[in-house]
Design an enzyme around this catalytic site. Structure first.
Site, PDB file in Angstrom:
ATOM      1  N   HIS A 208      -5.374  -1.833  -4.412  1.00 11.06           N
ATOM      2  CA  HIS A 208      -5.751  -0.442  -4.238  1.00 11.06           C
ATOM      3  C   HIS A 208      -5.238   0.575  -5.225  1.00 11.06           C
ATOM      4  O   HIS A 208      -6.050   1.790  -4.955  1.00 11.06           O
ATOM      5  CB  HIS A 208      -5.193   0.006  -2.733  1.00 11.06           C
TER       6      HIS A 208
HETATM    7  C1  UD1 Z   1      -1.263   6.379  -1.412  1.00  3.48           C
HETATM    8  C2  UD1 Z   1      -0.329   6.499  -2.511  1.00  3.48           C
HETATM    9  C3  UD1 Z   1       0.065   5.171  -3.217  1.00  3.48           C
HETATM   10  C4  UD1 Z   1       0.425   4.306  -2.002  1.00  3.48           C
HETATM   11  C5  UD1 Z   1      -0.652   4.005  -1.159  1.00  3.48           C
HETATM   12  C6  UD1 Z   1      -0.353   2.926   0.000  1.00  3.48           C
HETATM   13  C7  UD1 Z   1      -0.158   8.719  -3.523  1.00  3.48           C
HETATM   14  C8  UD1 Z   1      -0.485   9.256  -4.890  1.00  3.48           C
HETATM   15  N1  UD1 Z   1      -0.758   7.435  -3.551  1.00  3.48           N
HETATM   16  O1  UD1 Z   1      -2.405   5.939  -2.096  1.00  3.48           O
HETATM   17  O2  UD1 Z   1       1.190   5.525  -3.937  1.00  3.48           O
HETATM   18  O3  UD1 Z   1       0.710   3.032  -2.751  1.00  3.48           O
HETATM   19  O4  UD1 Z   1      -0.957   5.505  -0.381  1.00  3.48           O
HETATM   20  O5  UD1 Z   1      -1.447   2.715   0.990  1.00  3.48           O
HETATM   21  O6  UD1 Z   1       0.243   9.270  -2.761  1.00  3.48           O
HETATM   22  N2  UD1 Z   1      -7.662   6.659   3.806  1.00  3.48           N
HETATM   23  C9  UD1 Z   1      -8.171   6.171   5.072  1.00  3.48           C
HETATM   24  N3  UD1 Z   1      -7.310   6.355   5.811  1.00  3.48           N
HETATM   25  C10 UD1 Z   1      -5.946   6.738   5.760  1.00  3.48           C
HETATM   26  C11 UD1 Z   1      -5.522   6.718   4.703  1.00  3.48           C
HETATM   27  C12 UD1 Z   1      -6.453   6.789   3.371  1.00  3.48           C
HETATM   28  O7  UD1 Z   1      -9.331   6.132   5.412  1.00  3.48           O
HETATM   29  O8  UD1 Z   1      -5.274   6.495   6.923  1.00  3.48           O
HETATM   30  C13 UD1 Z   1      -8.702   6.574   2.662  1.00  3.48           C
HETATM   31  C14 UD1 Z   1      -9.219   7.985   2.203  1.00  3.48           C
HETATM   32  O9  UD1 Z   1     -10.597   7.694   2.055  1.00  3.48           O
HETATM   33  C15 UD1 Z   1      -8.689   8.396   1.265  1.00  3.48           C
HETATM   34  C16 UD1 Z   1      -8.122   7.171   0.240  1.00  3.48           C
HETATM   35  O10 UD1 Z   1      -8.171   6.215   1.394  1.00  3.48           O
HETATM   36  O11 UD1 Z   1      -9.529   8.996   0.455  1.00  3.48           O
HETATM   37  C17 UD1 Z   1      -6.876   7.156  -0.324  1.00  3.48           C
HETATM   38  O12 UD1 Z   1      -5.750   7.526   0.245  1.00  3.48           O
HETATM   39  P1  UD1 Z   1      -4.423   8.344  -0.200  1.00  3.48           P
HETATM   40  O13 UD1 Z   1      -3.633   8.837   0.758  1.00  3.48           O
HETATM   41  O14 UD1 Z   1      -5.345   9.459  -1.067  1.00  3.48           O
HETATM   42  O15 UD1 Z   1      -4.060   7.468  -1.388  1.00  3.48           O
HETATM   43  P2  UD1 Z   1      -3.919   5.970  -1.242  1.00  3.48           P
HETATM   44  O16 UD1 Z   1      -4.603   5.317  -2.259  1.00  3.48           O
HETATM   45  O17 UD1 Z   1      -3.630   5.564   0.017  1.00  3.48           O
END
Ligand code: UD1
Length: 369
Positions: A208
């Site tokens: 990811h």
């Molecule tokens: C975050 C952390 C990363 C960690 C990862 C684990 C930061 C900078 N990054 O990254 O270090 O390894 O979590 O999972 O904080 N989304 C959903 N549902 C959710 C959460 C996210 O659909 O419950 C999707 C959304 O489209 C979102 C994308 O995933 O835009 C990314 O989520 P985000 O929390 O921004 O960062 P992660 O890539 O999950």
């Protein structure tokens, strides 16, 4: 006498397994009133609620519901909501874990409100500032009064950046506390039978990181290696929502068709632990999984060029293979030919890290009152 009020802040999936043992140990010490704040950075059932249930976490005392957004907007939302809440709550200490945007946001808010911050998993450095987590780690550590580390090199990194030696405590790995506690429960699950998998008969993949999935060319290189690996054994791929999004944005889902690659929803903690422990090897770009595989003794191929957890390479089962198809495939072949390095478990990855942290905080705060 008023109890010392400790706010524990969590926001994203990798935070939940770290705060669970901390809350449990802090609560055992009668002197603390522990409050759990969930920022809502992760909110899907598979990314959040299932972990609360399986890890035995209490329902959050406060849910900030910030959701997904750009880094700046997400961080700002956490800061705004947390400041408002902390103005009422007035905690004596905030405990933050890991390196996600919620960690950074909480440490900035607390520092400006003169609330001391304890950072659990301090001092990890990939020395790669293109990684958002590296920025989060540097800022959080520079603002924290208590720096709890998982490995000796973290202390060296912190001292180089000017941390006070007395603020650094080598306490071990709280994520491993959770793994040790729940390993038996994970083994009891029927995960393999339900998925029609055999022990050692599959490789497990997570992916990811922006560097791997936000760039089409990098993503394609990894998929090529996965297709090669899948000619040898099944690849099980619980996919993060952002990865699924990128697959469809780049029109890459078709590339996976016909290959023995099982794209599934993100797994809960127990199923994922079961899948890791029974796999032939793991491919990942996650941080925590490099540590968990080391403790489980399962070979781990990390699809990155660097790691903030070098001890998993020097002592554990981790190997950095980068993102080139040929390097990933060659490393997988080595494992399949049963020629993989021997490993050991790093010191203090023993299931007692949260006990050490709680007792240090007890000593620190009883001295103050
Ligand atoms: C975050 C952390 C990363 C960690 C990862 C684990 C930061 C900078 N990054 O990254 O270090 O390894 O979590 O999972 O904080 N989304 C959903 N549902 C959710 C959460 C996210 O659909 O419950 C999707 C959304 O489209 C979102 C994308 O995933 O835009 C990314 O989520 P985000 O929390 O921004 O960062 P992660 O890539 O999950």
């Amino acid at each position: 006498m008023r109890k010392v009020k400790i706010a524990v802040v969590a926001g994203a999936r990798p935070n939940f397994m770290k705060v669970a043992p901390l809350i449990s140990e802090l609560n055992k010490i009668g002197a603390f009133d522990t409050v759990l704040v969930h920022t809502g950075q992760h909110y899907d059932r598979e990314m959040s609620a299932i972990f609360f249930k399986e890890l035995g976490l209490p329902a959050p005392d406060k849910y900030l519901g910030v959701g997904s957004a750009s880094h700046a907007v997400q961080t700002a939302r956490v800061m705004e909501a947390l400041e408002k809440y902390f103005l009422k709550l007035r905690p004596d200490l905030a405990v933050v874990v890991g390196d996600v945007n919620s960690t950074l946001a909480a440490s900035v808010v607390c520092s400006k409100m003169l609330i001391p911050v304890a950072h659990v998993e301090a001092g990890l450095r990939s020395f790669d500032r293109t990684m958002p987590e590296e920025i989060n780690r540097i800022v959080t550590d520079s603002l924290s009064s208590y720096l709890f580390t998982t490995s000796p090199e973290a202390r060296i990194n912190l001292l180089k950046e000017g941390a006070k030696p007395a603020a650094i405590y080598f306490t071990g790995n709280v994520m491993i506390d959770t793994l040790k506690k729940l390993k038996k429960a994970a083994e009891r699950r029927n995960t393999l039978a339900e998925m029609e998998l055999n022990k050692n008969g599959y490789a497990l993949l997570t992916l990811h990181r922006p560097s791997n999935v936000d760039d089409r060319e990098s993503f394609v290189k990894i998929i090529k290696a996965l297709k090669y690996i899948s000619t040898k054994l099944t690849v099980v791929f619980p996919a993060h929502p952002r990865t699924v999004k990128q697959l469809s944005k780049f029109g890459l889902a078709g590339l996976l068709k016909g290959a023995d690659i099982r794209l599934i929803k993100p797994a809960g903690y127990l199923d994922f632990l079961n899948l890791m422990a029974n796999s032939k090897f793991v491919l990942t770009d996650s941080g925590g999984i490099q540590e968990e595989t080391t403790v489980l003794g399962i070979p781990c191929l990390t699809l990155r060029n660097n790691t903030e957890r070098p001890i998993t390479v020097s002592q554990g089962t981790n190997l950095l293979v980068g993102g080139e198809s040929s390097a990933i495939s060659a490393a997988a072949d080595k494992i399949l030919n049963n020629s993989f390095k021997k490993a050991k478990i790093p010191r203090f990855w023993d299931g007692k890290a949260a006990v050490r942290i709680a007792s240090i905080l007890k000593r620190e705060f009883s001295n103050r009152k």
